[in-house]
Design a protein around this motif. Structure first.
Motif, PDB file in Angstrom:
ATOM      1  N   LYS A 274      63.147  22.344   2.739  1.00 24.31           N
ATOM      2  CA  LYS A 274      63.810  21.040   2.723  1.00 24.31           C
ATOM      3  C   LYS A 274      64.040  20.544   1.301  1.00 24.31           C
ATOM      4  O   LYS A 274      64.904  19.699   1.070  1.00 24.31           O
ATOM      5  N   LYS A 275      63.258  21.079   0.366  1.00 24.57           N
ATOM      6  CA  LYS A 275      63.463  20.718  -1.035  1.00 24.57           C
ATOM      7  C   LYS A 275      64.712  21.391  -1.594  1.00 24.57           C
ATOM      8  O   LYS A 275      65.331  20.892  -2.527  1.00 24.57           O
TER       9      LYS A 275
ATOM     10  N   LEU B 211      65.913  32.586   2.402  1.00 17.03           N
ATOM     11  CA  LEU B 211      66.872  31.477   2.445  1.00 17.03           C
ATOM     12  C   LEU B 211      68.148  31.870   3.182  1.00 17.03           C
ATOM     13  O   LEU B 211      68.706  31.075   3.949  1.00 17.03           O
ATOM     14  N   THR B 212      68.602  33.105   2.972  1.00 15.51           N
ATOM     15  CA  THR B 212      69.778  33.588   3.697  1.00 15.51           C
ATOM     16  C   THR B 212      69.503  33.628   5.195  1.00 15.51           C
ATOM     17  O   THR B 212      70.337  33.205   6.011  1.00 15.51           O
ATOM     18  N   ALA B 213      68.329  34.134   5.570  1.00 19.70           N
ATOM     19  CA  ALA B 213      67.969  34.232   6.988  1.00 19.70           C
ATOM     20  C   ALA B 213      67.837  32.848   7.623  1.00 19.70           C
ATOM     21  O   ALA B 213      68.241  32.643   8.774  1.00 19.70           O
ATOM     22  N   MET B 214      67.276  31.896   6.889  1.00 19.00           N
ATOM     23  CA  MET B 214      67.158  30.537   7.424  1.00 19.00           C
ATOM     24  C   MET B 214      68.531  29.904   7.596  1.00 19.00           C
ATOM     25  O   MET B 214      68.768  29.154   8.550  1.00 19.00           O
ATOM     26  N   HIS B 215      69.430  30.224   6.685  1.00 16.27           N
ATOM     27  CA  HIS B 215      70.805  29.724   6.809  1.00 16.27           C
ATOM     28  C   HIS B 215      71.458  30.258   8.080  1.00 16.27           C
ATOM     29  O   HIS B 215      72.295  29.577   8.691  1.00 16.27           O
TER      30      HIS B 215
ATOM     31  N   SER C  41      70.278  27.271  -4.557  1.00 14.90           N
ATOM     32  CA  SER C  41      68.943  27.876  -4.613  1.00 14.90           C
ATOM     33  C   SER C  41      69.020  29.377  -4.370  1.00 14.90           C
ATOM     34  O   SER C  41      68.387  30.174  -5.073  1.00 14.90           O
ATOM     35  N   LEU C  42      69.803  29.764  -3.364  1.00 10.87           N
ATOM     36  CA  LEU C  42      69.968  31.176  -3.046  1.00 10.87           C
ATOM     37  C   LEU C  42      70.553  31.924  -4.240  1.00 10.87           C
ATOM     38  O   LEU C  42      70.078  32.996  -4.619  1.00 10.87           O
ATOM     39  N   PHE C  43      71.565  31.353  -4.851  1.00 12.60           N
ATOM     40  CA  PHE C  43      72.209  31.973  -6.010  1.00 12.60           C
ATOM     41  C   PHE C  43      71.227  32.114  -7.168  1.00 12.60           C
ATOM     42  O   PHE C  43      71.173  33.152  -7.832  1.00 12.60           O
TER      43      PHE C  43
ATOM     44  N   PHE D  96      56.613  30.394   0.542  1.00  5.96           N
ATOM     45  CA  PHE D  96      57.105  29.368  -0.371  1.00  5.96           C
ATOM     46  C   PHE D  96      58.497  28.888   0.048  1.00  5.96           C
ATOM     47  O   PHE D  96      58.788  27.687   0.037  1.00  5.96           O
ATOM     48  N   ALA D  97      59.360  29.835   0.426  1.00  4.74           N
ATOM     49  CA  ALA D  97      60.722  29.480   0.837  1.00  4.74           C
ATOM     50  C   ALA D  97      60.707  28.632   2.102  1.00  4.74           C
ATOM     51  O   ALA D  97      61.484  27.679   2.229  1.00  4.74           O
ATOM     52  N   ILE D  98      59.811  28.960   3.040  1.00  2.00           N
ATOM     53  CA  ILE D  98      59.749  28.197   4.297  1.00  2.00           C
ATOM     54  C   ILE D  98      59.176  26.797   4.061  1.00  2.00           C
ATOM     55  O   ILE D  98      59.720  25.796   4.543  1.00  2.00           O
TER      56      ILE D  98
END
Length: 200
Positions: A79-80, A19-23, A87-89, A73-75
């Motif tokens: 969008k959810k 999630l951090t990398a996608m951000h 979510s990251l936290f 799962f994260a990828i």
């Protein structure tokens, strides 16, 4: 229970890294690398320091599978996660609680002093996130005002205090991990933090 918590922690940290990398808008390979080092970075450093080589994830390929599952799962559900920071936290907090326990247990298994075990637990929980943040050009959470490593230390103290009561191991693991997760949630909700130091 310990093995189940290990699986949950690995997947949670992998998702946190992804999630951090996608951000940061990295490509799929970059996202996977960040997810991988977030999940195994702290444990790898711990194993090297206690002379346990090859390190844990090299001896059990299931860790790689769990990281891949967390990454996918994260990828798929990115969008959810409409509130990315929330979510990251959440996933980072789960990983923090679980990996602290794993580090404590590794130290106990080789007969280290409780203080050193707590240091290993803190390192296991925090340093995957440190590597993640450095690679994503962020100041690591552990070095900022937010209470992070301190919670792991408190969790380690609670673990050894409860251990003196001769509780069932599953209850001990679950109680300690829930304590760490709960304290971090409360720290963020009520804005608990350590003072910052500086000079003009």
């Amino acid at each position: 229970m310990f093995h189940l918590l290990d699986i949950i922690g690995t997947m949670a940290f992998a998702m946190s890294g992804a999630l951090t990398a996608m951000h940061k808008k990295l490509d799929p390979f970059g996202i996977f690398i960040i997810a991988f080092v977030t999940a195994v970075g702290g444990g790898t450093l711990r194993d090297v320091m206690i002379g346990r080589t090859p390190v844990g994830w090299m001896l059990d390929v299931n860790y790689v599978y769990f990281i891949v599952i967390g990454y996918v799962f994260a990828i798929i559900f990115r969008k959810k996660f409409d509130r990315l920071k929330t979510s990251l936290f959440f996933f980072d907090t789960i990983g923090l609680g679980v990996f602290t326990l794993i580090g404590l247990e590794k130290g106990i298994n080789i007969g280290l002093h409780p203080v050193i075990c707590i240091a290993l637990g803190t390192m296991t929980a925090c340093f995957g996130g440190v590597i993640r943040d450095i690679l994503c050009t962020e100041i690591p959470v552990i070095f900022r005002r937010e209470i992070y490593a301190t919670i792991c230390i408190l969790g380690g103290i609670v673990f050894f205090l409860l251990r003196k009561l001769n509780l069932d191991s599953d209850i001990l693991y679950l109680t300690t991990s829930l304590f760490i997760i709960s304290v971090r949630l409360m720290a963020v909700k009520f804005k608990w933090h350590l003072p910052t130091l500086g000079y003009k």
